[in-house]
Design a protein around this motif. Structure first.
Motif, PDB file in Angstrom:
ATOM      1  N   ARG A   1       0.839  -1.194   0.000  1.00 53.38           N
ATOM      2  CA  ARG A   1       0.000   0.000   0.000  1.00 53.38           C
ATOM      3  C   ARG A   1       0.875   1.246   0.000  1.00 53.38           C
ATOM      4  O   ARG A   1       2.055   1.196   0.349  1.00 53.38           O
ATOM      5  N   MET A   2       0.237   2.364  -0.397  1.00 54.13           N
ATOM      6  CA  MET A   2       0.919   3.648  -0.285  1.00 54.13           C
ATOM      7  C   MET A   2       1.009   4.001   1.200  1.00 54.13           C
ATOM      8  O   MET A   2       0.168   3.576   1.997  1.00 54.13           O
ATOM      9  N   GLN A   3       2.002   4.800   1.546  1.00 58.62           N
ATOM     10  CA  GLN A   3       2.103   5.219   2.954  1.00 58.62           C
ATOM     11  C   GLN A   3       0.932   6.086   3.354  1.00 58.62           C
ATOM     12  O   GLN A   3       0.359   5.932   4.422  1.00 58.62           O
ATOM     13  N   LYS A   4       0.591   7.035   2.476  1.00 52.89           N
ATOM     14  CA  LYS A   4      -0.560   7.906   2.734  1.00 52.89           C
ATOM     15  C   LYS A   4      -1.442   7.905   1.497  1.00 52.89           C
ATOM     16  O   LYS A   4      -0.939   7.878   0.377  1.00 52.89           O
ATOM     17  N   PHE A   5      -2.748   7.957   1.713  1.00 52.39           N
ATOM     18  CA  PHE A   5      -3.671   7.950   0.570  1.00 52.39           C
ATOM     19  C   PHE A   5      -4.041   9.376   0.150  1.00 52.39           C
ATOM     20  O   PHE A   5      -4.739   9.570  -0.825  1.00 52.39           O
ATOM     21  N   ARG A   6      -3.608  10.372   0.962  1.00 53.91           N
ATOM     22  CA  ARG A   6      -3.838  11.762   0.557  1.00 53.91           C
ATOM     23  C   ARG A   6      -2.505  12.450   0.345  1.00 53.91           C
ATOM     24  O   ARG A   6      -1.627  12.378   1.216  1.00 53.91           O
ATOM     25  N   HIS A   7      -2.358  13.089  -0.788  1.00 51.36           N
ATOM     26  CA  HIS A   7      -1.189  13.921  -1.059  1.00 51.36           C
ATOM     27  C   HIS A   7      -1.699  15.271  -1.510  1.00 51.36           C
ATOM     28  O   HIS A   7      -1.977  15.491  -2.688  1.00 51.36           O
ATOM     29  N   GLY A   8      -1.863  16.200  -0.551  1.00 58.25           N
ATOM     30  CA  GLY A   8      -2.386  17.529  -0.854  1.00 58.25           C
ATOM     31  C   GLY A   8      -3.788  17.417  -1.409  1.00 58.25           C
ATOM     32  O   GLY A   8      -4.694  16.897  -0.758  1.00 58.25           O
ATOM     33  N   SER A   9      -3.974  17.878  -2.636  1.00 58.60           N
ATOM     34  CA  SER A   9      -5.320  17.836  -3.205  1.00 58.60           C
ATOM     35  C   SER A   9      -5.548  16.593  -4.061  1.00 58.60           C
ATOM     36  O   SER A   9      -6.506  16.523  -4.815  1.00 58.60           O
ATOM     37  N   VAL A  10      -4.660  15.615  -3.938  1.00 58.25           N
ATOM     38  CA  VAL A  10      -4.827  14.353  -4.667  1.00 58.25           C
ATOM     39  C   VAL A  10      -5.114  13.227  -3.674  1.00 58.25           C
ATOM     40  O   VAL A  10      -4.392  13.060  -2.684  1.00 58.25           O
ATOM     41  N   LEU A  11      -6.178  12.479  -3.961  1.00 56.81           N
ATOM     42  CA  LEU A  11      -6.571  11.376  -3.084  1.00 56.81           C
ATOM     43  C   LEU A  11      -6.547  10.086  -3.879  1.00 56.81           C
ATOM     44  O   LEU A  11      -7.011  10.047  -5.018  1.00 56.81           O
ATOM     45  N   PHE A  12      -5.980   9.049  -3.276  1.00 55.53           N
ATOM     46  CA  PHE A  12      -5.898   7.754  -3.945  1.00 55.53           C
ATOM     47  C   PHE A  12      -6.931   6.810  -3.312  1.00 55.53           C
ATOM     48  O   PHE A  12      -7.059   6.771  -2.087  1.00 55.53           O
ATOM     49  N   ALA A  13      -7.624   6.072  -4.176  1.00 57.82           N
ATOM     50  CA  ALA A  13      -8.650   5.153  -3.658  1.00 57.82           C
ATOM     51  C   ALA A  13      -8.634   3.857  -4.453  1.00 57.82           C
ATOM     52  O   ALA A  13      -8.389   3.855  -5.660  1.00 57.82           O
ATOM     53  N   GLY A  14      -8.912   2.752  -3.760  1.00 57.26           N
ATOM     54  CA  GLY A  14      -8.943   1.444  -4.417  1.00 57.26           C
ATOM     55  C   GLY A  14      -7.528   0.934  -4.693  1.00 57.26           C
ATOM     56  O   GLY A  14      -6.585   1.234  -3.951  1.00 57.26           O
ATOM     57  N   ASP A  15      -7.403   0.158  -5.771  1.00 54.87           N
ATOM     58  CA  ASP A  15      -6.127  -0.506  -6.068  1.00 54.87           C
ATOM     59  C   ASP A  15      -4.965   0.458  -6.262  1.00 54.87           C
ATOM     60  O   ASP A  15      -3.811   0.071  -6.098  1.00 54.87           O
ATOM     61  N   SER A  16      -5.239   1.701  -6.621  1.00 59.29           N
ATOM     62  CA  SER A  16      -4.121   2.641  -6.772  1.00 59.29           C
ATOM     63  C   SER A  16      -3.448   2.890  -5.421  1.00 59.29           C
ATOM     64  O   SER A  16      -2.262   3.185  -5.357  1.00 59.29           O
ATOM     65  N   ALA A  17      -4.221   2.756  -4.342  1.00 62.56           N
ATOM     66  CA  ALA A  17      -3.707   3.030  -2.996  1.00 62.56           C
ATOM     67  C   ALA A  17      -3.207   1.779  -2.290  1.00 62.56           C
ATOM     68  O   ALA A  17      -2.305   1.838  -1.467  1.00 62.56           O
ATOM     69  N   HIS A  18      -3.817   0.646  -2.620  1.00 61.38           N
ATOM     70  CA  HIS A  18      -3.460  -0.586  -1.916  1.00 61.38           C
ATOM     71  C   HIS A  18      -3.800  -1.786  -2.777  1.00 61.38           C
ATOM     72  O   HIS A  18      -4.775  -1.779  -3.526  1.00 61.38           O
ATOM     73  N   GLN A  19      -2.992  -2.801  -2.655  1.00 57.69           N
ATOM     74  CA  GLN A  19      -3.204  -4.008  -3.442  1.00 57.69           C
ATOM     75  C   GLN A  19      -3.072  -5.201  -2.515  1.00 57.69           C
ATOM     76  O   GLN A  19      -2.191  -5.248  -1.663  1.00 57.69           O
ATOM     77  N   VAL A  20      -3.957  -6.175  -2.699  1.00 64.60           N
ATOM     78  CA  VAL A  20      -3.893  -7.384  -1.881  1.00 64.60           C
ATOM     79  C   VAL A  20      -3.949  -8.607  -2.786  1.00 64.60           C
ATOM     80  O   VAL A  20      -4.252  -8.497  -3.965  1.00 64.60           O
ATOM     81  N   SER A  21      -3.682  -9.761  -2.215  1.00 64.90           N
ATOM     82  CA  SER A  21      -3.862 -10.992  -2.966  1.00 64.90           C
ATOM     83  C   SER A  21      -5.357 -11.199  -3.159  1.00 64.90           C
ATOM     84  O   SER A  21      -6.166 -10.623  -2.440  1.00 64.90           O
ATOM     85  N   PRO A  22      -5.745 -11.992  -4.151  1.00 70.77           N
ATOM     86  CA  PRO A  22      -7.178 -12.144  -4.396  1.00 70.77           C
ATOM     87  C   PRO A  22      -7.885 -13.021  -3.373  1.00 70.77           C
ATOM     88  O   PRO A  22      -9.111 -13.061  -3.351  1.00 70.77           O
ATOM     89  N   PHE A  23      -7.148 -13.730  -2.507  1.00 75.36           N
ATOM     90  CA  PHE A  23      -7.791 -14.672  -1.591  1.00 75.36           C
ATOM     91  C   PHE A  23      -8.521 -13.916  -0.501  1.00 75.36           C
ATOM     92  O   PHE A  23      -7.916 -13.242   0.309  1.00 75.36           O
ATOM     93  N   GLY A  24      -9.834 -14.060  -0.492  1.00 79.99           N
ATOM     94  CA  GLY A  24     -10.627 -13.369   0.501  1.00 79.99           C
ATOM     95  C   GLY A  24     -11.441 -12.237  -0.090  1.00 79.99           C
ATOM     96  O   GLY A  24     -12.199 -11.582   0.623  1.00 79.99           O
ATOM     97  N   ALA A  25     -11.267 -11.986  -1.367  1.00 82.32           N
ATOM     98  CA  ALA A  25     -12.085 -10.963  -2.041  1.00 82.32           C
ATOM     99  C   ALA A  25     -11.976  -9.624  -1.335  1.00 82.32           C
ATOM    100  O   ALA A  25     -12.965  -9.054  -0.895  1.00 82.32           O
ATOM    101  N   ARG A  26     -10.780  -9.148  -1.185  1.00 80.79           N
ATOM    102  CA  ARG A  26     -10.570  -7.915  -0.434  1.00 80.79           C
ATOM    103  C   ARG A  26     -10.127  -6.738  -1.293  1.00 80.79           C
ATOM    104  O   ARG A  26      -9.782  -5.677  -0.784  1.00 80.79           O
ATOM    105  N   GLY A  27     -10.085  -6.933  -2.608  1.00 84.08           N
ATOM    106  CA  GLY A  27      -9.649  -5.864  -3.490  1.00 84.08           C
ATOM    107  C   GLY A  27     -10.771  -4.880  -3.763  1.00 84.08           C
ATOM    108  O   GLY A  27     -10.805  -3.789  -3.185  1.00 84.08           O
ATOM    109  N   ALA A  28     -11.696  -5.265  -4.619  1.00 82.85           N
ATOM    110  CA  ALA A  28     -12.815  -4.372  -4.952  1.00 82.85           C
ATOM    111  C   ALA A  28     -13.635  -4.045  -3.708  1.00 82.85           C
ATOM    112  O   ALA A  28     -14.080  -2.910  -3.531  1.00 82.85           O
ATOM    113  N   ASN A  29     -13.805  -5.044  -2.829  1.00 81.57           N
ATOM    114  CA  ASN A  29     -14.617  -4.786  -1.630  1.00 81.57           C
ATOM    115  C   ASN A  29     -14.012  -3.686  -0.761  1.00 81.57           C
ATOM    116  O   ASN A  29     -14.726  -2.824  -0.262  1.00 81.57           O
ATOM    117  N   SER A  30     -12.691  -3.715  -0.589  1.00 83.92           N
ATOM    118  CA  SER A  30     -12.101  -2.657   0.242  1.00 83.92           C
ATOM    119  C   SER A  30     -12.107  -1.333  -0.506  1.00 83.92           C
ATOM    120  O   SER A  30     -12.250  -0.274   0.106  1.00 83.92           O
TER     121      SER A  30
END
Lengths: 64, 541
Positions: free
Chosen positions: B301-330
């Motif tokens: 994951r990124m250290q911070k999901f906010r960088h000034g006026s830019v916000l990261f959400a979803g896979d751009s901010a964090h990535q997980v393995s597919p086991f557990g269906a935690r990608g799109a859900n998170s």
């Protein structure tokens, strides 16, 4: 509850004999698998996470 | 030129030239880059609140391929708040039974009985393109009702520059380049996020050295609607694990874990894939290959999901393995967390620092997801001889002994994280149930009419159970609604009592717009509610 590290096994020589006996006709891979199953069975019996953590720490101390 | 990188399943937002392309850069309050599930959910949420939002996507619709197929209850509840939940539920496949095999042996079977008193099941299987389409369908409904949402297809962001209080974007289109500006930019541009790279931000974590082959096969087979998972599958060339799972439209998802050292191109040869699928389904099975893909994955994951006026959400901010269906859900939970905060900031009702709580709360969620999916991965692909021995010992014992079954980990299905001990949290002075403590997302409950979550429609809400609550219309402009419930009248099933009162006889809950509990008390005065709302919008003492 704390991990009991005092002598607690009734008939220690008999138990040790039984432990070795269980492995006697197993090759290395079978023995490793047996040990893993035994550890899991015993850990489940204990259940208490603190005691298990203490047991892992006690097992890690080789020269103690 | 805007390259086409993938085939489209649904052409939902065809390119259309807009006047802005011939004008000097126009300023937008919010620009979302990436029209995937997270971008569209965020746009819909913001637009429904009346905040103007522009979505830029480099394609003209939803990409093909089932990809994320397992959508969890919390995601469906969020989608329902946005208006799209029932379309998803109607199309999706609901399943409860899972079987776990080790080689030829069926180790055990589980039945995830649906918990009574919830509007949505624990999860559904649904191809990602449908999920995205239902969100876009709902955006069209919202637009018709006046929600200020615009989607521009085939608009590729080629450069961005950060000017502190806004960002400037260079955009390429089939009619050439143009520029625009945004007060706030939300990067929903996926795991390979070009925006993250343009900003030179790091994305560190653990790469797992494994390849997974996915095959979606369409067949009219008599397989039951169950999840079948094999450790060390017995069929030929099937790798270290395999999964068979049903999707809508008679499509089955099959996953094969192939190991690290493979020839990707050879493995994607349809003949080779068919030989694997034949071995799994048995000779003579009739099916069509709908979609195939090979993936490796990372947990990071990124250290911070906010960088000034830019916000990261979803896979751009964090990535997980597919086991557990935690990608799109998170990612959908990111959207849920971000939209109301950004809306309040843009309307001048909350300080910009509120957006730092987005980063803090969702990074906490990402850490939990990464932990869970890493643990599942370690169980699936033991990294040492000893871990392999223990893994197989668990599987050997699980057939005979119930105690070993909870240790079997082929993915722990996504549940929403609780924002324990986070800065926006208010008072928790109720000796109430753990599941609805401050920081948790509200657990649904059937009422005499409808469900509890239907009453929590995207603004701060006070729920008063068996007591009076102060009737505040707003707190310094932040709208507040009141739901008064009496368990004698509104709680025929007893679920409200059990989930929100426990042993207590009355309670007042303050619920955030994203349906997380902000504070709760046995009873509350106006000053209590006011203080908790201010705390929850980042204006707390």
């Amino acid at each position: 509850m704390n991990l009991n590290l005092e002598a607690n096994i009734v008939d220690p020589d008999g138990f040790y004999d039984e432990l070795l006996e269980a492995h006697q006709h197993l090759d290395k891979a079978e023995s490793d698998a047996f040990n893993a199953r035994l550890i899991l069975v015993l850990c489940n019996h204990i259940g208490d996470r603190e005691v298990l953590a203490e047991a892992l720490a006690a097992a890690a101390q080789r020269d103690a | 030129m805007v390259d086409v990188r993938y085939d489209i399943a649904f052409k939902l937002y065809p390119y259309k030239k807009v006047p802005a392309q011939d004008r000097p850069a126009e300023r937008h309050p919010v620009v979302i880059v990436g029209g995937g599930p997270i971008g569209m959910a965020t746009a819909l949420d913001l637009g429904r609140k009346g905040t103007s939002v522009l979505v830029l996507d480099d394609h003209e619709g939803v990409g093909q391929g089932s990809r994320a197929i397992c959508f969890a209850k919390r995601t469906l509840e969020i989608a329902d708040r946005l208006g799209a939940g029932h379309a998803m539920l109607d199309k999706g496949v609901v399943w409860n039974v899972g079987k776990v095999f080790h080689g030829e042996k069926r180790v055990f079977e589980f039945n995830l009985q649906p918990q009574a008193g919830h509007q949505f099941p624990a999860f559904i299987n649904l191809q990602q393109p449908y999920f995205e389409k239902f969100l876009v369908d709902e955006i069209r409904v919202a637009q018709a009702e006046g929600a200020p949402i615009e989607i521009r297809g085939q608009n590729l962001v080629t450069a961005m520059s950060d000017h502190g209080d806004h960002v400037a974007l260079d955009i390429d289109t089939p009619d050439g380049a143009y520029q625009l500006e945004a007060d706030w930019l939300i990067a929903c541009d996926g795991a390979r996020s070009p925006l993250r790279d343009m900003m030179g931000l790091s994305f560190d974590g653990r790469v797992f050295e494994d390849n997974f082959l996915i095959a979606d096969v369409k067949m009219k087979a008599a397989f039951p609607t169950e999840r079948w998972f094999w450790f060390e599958p017995p069929f030929k060339n099937s790798g270290q694990s395999a999964l068979l799972h049903k999707q809508p439209d008679d499509v089955w998802r099959i996953d094969f874990q192939l190991g690290w050292d493979i020839d990707r191109k050879a493995e994607l040869d349809p003949e080779k894939i068919r030989s694997r699928v034949d071995a799994m389904l048995g000779e003579g099975a009739e099916y069509e290959l709908e979609w195939t893909s090979i993936y490796t994955f990372q947990c990071r994951r990124m250290q911070k999901f906010r960088h000034g006026s830019v916000l990261f959400a979803g896979d751009s901010a964090h990535q997980v393995s597919p086991f557990g269906a935690r990608g799109a859900n998170s990612g959908v939970q990111d959207a849920d967390n971000l939209a109301w905060k950004l809306d309040l900031v843009i309307k001048g009702l909350a300080p910009e620092s509120l957006l730092d709580s987005y980063s803090e709360e969702r990074a906490h969620g990402a850490d939990e997801n990464i932990l869970n999916s890493t643990r599942a991965t370690d169980f699936l692909t033991p990294k040492s001889e000893t871990s392999q021995i223990f893994r197989n010992a668990v599987l050997d014992l699980a057939g005979e002994h119930a105690f070993a079954r909870p240790l079997v980990n082929s993915g722990r299905l996504s549940v929403p994280c609780v924002y324990d001990d986070m800065p926006l949290n208010g008072t928790d002075s109720l000796d109430g149930p753990e599941i609805t403590r401050v920081g948790a997302s509200c657990v649904d409950a059937p009422l005499d009419q409808g469900f509890l979550l239907n009453h929590l429609s995207g603004q701060f809400t006070v729920i008063a159970i068996n007591t009076q609550a102060p009737d505040l219309q707003d707190v310094d402009g932040v709208a507040l609604s009141l739901v008064s419930l009496d368990t004698k009248q509104h709680d025929p099933s007893g679920a409200l009592q059990q989930r929100y009162l426990g042993e207590e006889t009355q309670a007042v809950y303050l619920i955030r717009p994203d349906q997380h509990v902000a504070a709760r008390w046995p009873s509350a005065e106006e000053a209590d509610v006011r203080a908790a709302v201010l705390k929850a919008i980042g204006r707390g003492a």
